[in-house]
Design an enzyme around this catalytic site. Structure first.
Site, PDB file in Angstrom:
ATOM      1  N   LYS A 120       0.862  -1.190   0.000  1.00 30.36           N
ATOM      2  CA  LYS A 120       0.000   0.000   0.000  1.00 30.36           C
ATOM      3  C   LYS A 120       0.892   1.231   0.000  1.00 30.36           C
ATOM      4  O   LYS A 120       1.954   1.226   0.636  1.00 30.36           O
ATOM      5  CB  LYS A 120      -0.915  -0.004   1.234  1.00 30.36           C
ATOM      6  CG  LYS A 120      -1.771   1.267   1.353  1.00 30.36           C
ATOM      7  CD  LYS A 120      -2.839   1.139   2.411  1.00 30.36           C
ATOM      8  CE  LYS A 120      -2.383   1.442   3.807  1.00 30.36           C
ATOM      9  NZ  LYS A 120      -1.811   2.790   4.013  1.00 30.36           N
ATOM     10  N   GLU A 122       0.586   5.816  -0.098  1.00 30.87           N
ATOM     11  CA  GLU A 122      -0.304   6.961   0.089  1.00 30.87           C
ATOM     12  C   GLU A 122      -0.169   7.941  -1.071  1.00 30.87           C
ATOM     13  O   GLU A 122       0.938   8.178  -1.561  1.00 30.87           O
ATOM     14  CB  GLU A 122       0.037   7.679   1.410  1.00 30.87           C
ATOM     15  CG  GLU A 122      -0.186   6.802   2.629  1.00 30.87           C
ATOM     16  CD  GLU A 122       0.105   7.526   3.942  1.00 30.87           C
ATOM     17  OE1 GLU A 122       0.420   8.741   3.922  1.00 30.87           O
ATOM     18  OE2 GLU A 122       0.003   6.876   4.991  1.00 30.87           O
ATOM     19  N   GLU A 189      -9.332   7.464   4.042  1.00 30.50           N
ATOM     20  CA  GLU A 189      -9.184   7.753   5.483  1.00 30.50           C
ATOM     21  C   GLU A 189      -9.695   9.158   5.788  1.00 30.50           C
ATOM     22  O   GLU A 189      -9.266  10.150   5.172  1.00 30.50           O
ATOM     23  CB  GLU A 189      -7.706   7.616   5.889  1.00 30.50           C
ATOM     24  CG  GLU A 189      -7.484   7.930   7.366  1.00 30.50           C
ATOM     25  CD  GLU A 189      -6.135   7.470   7.909  1.00 30.50           C
ATOM     26  OE1 GLU A 189      -5.388   6.772   7.179  1.00 30.50           O
ATOM     27  OE2 GLU A 189      -5.841   7.811   9.071  1.00 30.50           O
TER      28      GLU A 189
END
Ligand code: KIV
Length: 306
Positions: A120, A122, A189
């Site tokens: 993952k 960002e 998020e």
């Protein structure tokens, strides 16, 4: 017939992508070591994220910027040793995919060699080159938009993102770019639920929300938040399903009390020498231990199962 290797019996990134539109939410939880991975896996989660939240919840840092690729590799390997059925996603930490394409691919590969089935990272359109390079190395990539904690200084703190129209549109455009590039899922998020809903309705890969409301294709929580092990901060979006810190404090206080009160260990928690050995020892050295004369031999078992 040859047996399928353990890694391939796991939930895969394409299997997670296939949750889209199925009506069954993806369940993801973080874990950072073998026991927490075993617990999460036995509970039946689909994805175990070895998140860089490792920094705050396990390593005691104030933000995720302190965690390195060495740290992440170490903890992905620990989770992988639990051989979970769930897909293991390894979080690429800050600066592990920002410097050069070669470093980016090498770092992603380190997490895969440690046992991750996907990584993952960002960011959105800004990170497309990194996403593409990792995908070209045949490593599945999960995106992460909204509040991206590795950008804490640039964002001016840990704040809900996408609150105005322009910011909301930027998140949708980033999500479309990540999905088009080939990310198999996207974490959202701390964004308003309307933004999460729009992203979820727009992209063809699952969105996995944390503080993003119910209109996502899945949900993720941090292990220590969910279980009440992390008590210092409780963001609004955390639901605590247990209070393990309370239970742990109570258990350790009772242990201390038993030790100080001479109640631990008891005879049946003790290895005893055989009578003839104990008798000789008492004769030679003397003893005031009543248990020693009532002794039987014990086999020493391994202290913990392998
Ligand atoms: O590191 C982490 O735990 C995460 C989740 C909050 C999605 O990125």
């Amino acid at each position: 017939m040859a047996e399928t290797p353990v890694a391939l019996r796991r939930v895969t990134a394409p299997a997670v992508a296939a949750f889209k539109g199925r009506g069954t939410p993806v369940v993801m939880v973080t874990a950072y070591d073998a026991p927490s991975a075993r617990i999460a896996d036995a509970a039946g989660v689909d994805v175990i994220l070895v998140g860089d939240s490792l920094a705050n919840v396990v390593l005691g840092y104030d933000d995720t910027l302190q965690v390195t690729i060495d740290d992440m590799e170490h903890h992905v390997a620990a989770v992988a040793r639990a051989h979970p059925h769930a897909l293991i996603v390894g979080d690429l930490p800050w600066l592990s995919y920002h410097v050069s394409t070669a470093d980016t691919v090498t770092n992603a590969a380190r997490l895969v060699r440690a046992g991750a089935g996907a990584v993952k990272l960002e960011g959105g359109r800004k990170r497309l080159e990194a996403v593409q390079a990792i995908l070209d190395a045949e490593i599945p990539v999960m995106g992460h938009l909204g509040l991206t904690p590795q950008s804490v200084h640039a964002l001016g703190g840990f704040r809900v993102q996408g609150k105005d129209l322009e910011a909301a549109r930027a998140i949708v455009d980033d999500a479309v770019a990540l999905a088009d590039a080939g990310c198999f899922a996207i974490v959202l998020e701390c964004v308003p639920d309307a933004v999460a809903r729009l992203v979820t309705d727009t992209v063809e890969v699952p969105t996995i929300g944390i503080g993003a409301g119910r209109h996502c294709d899945g949900q993720v929580l941090v292990f220590h938040d969910l279980l009440g092990l992390e008590e210092r901060v409780t963001p609004k979006f955390v639901r605590r399903y247990a209070n393990l810190a309370d239970d742990a404090r109570d258990a350790i206080a009772r242990f201390a009390d038993d030790v100080r009160g001479g109640r631990f260990p008891a005879s049946d928690e003790t290895y005893h020498a055989a009578d003839n050995v104990a008798d000789v020892m008492i004769a030679v050295y003397g003893s005031n231990d009543a248990n020693a004369s009532a002794a039987t031999a014990d086999d020493v078992e391994a202290p913990h199962p392998a």
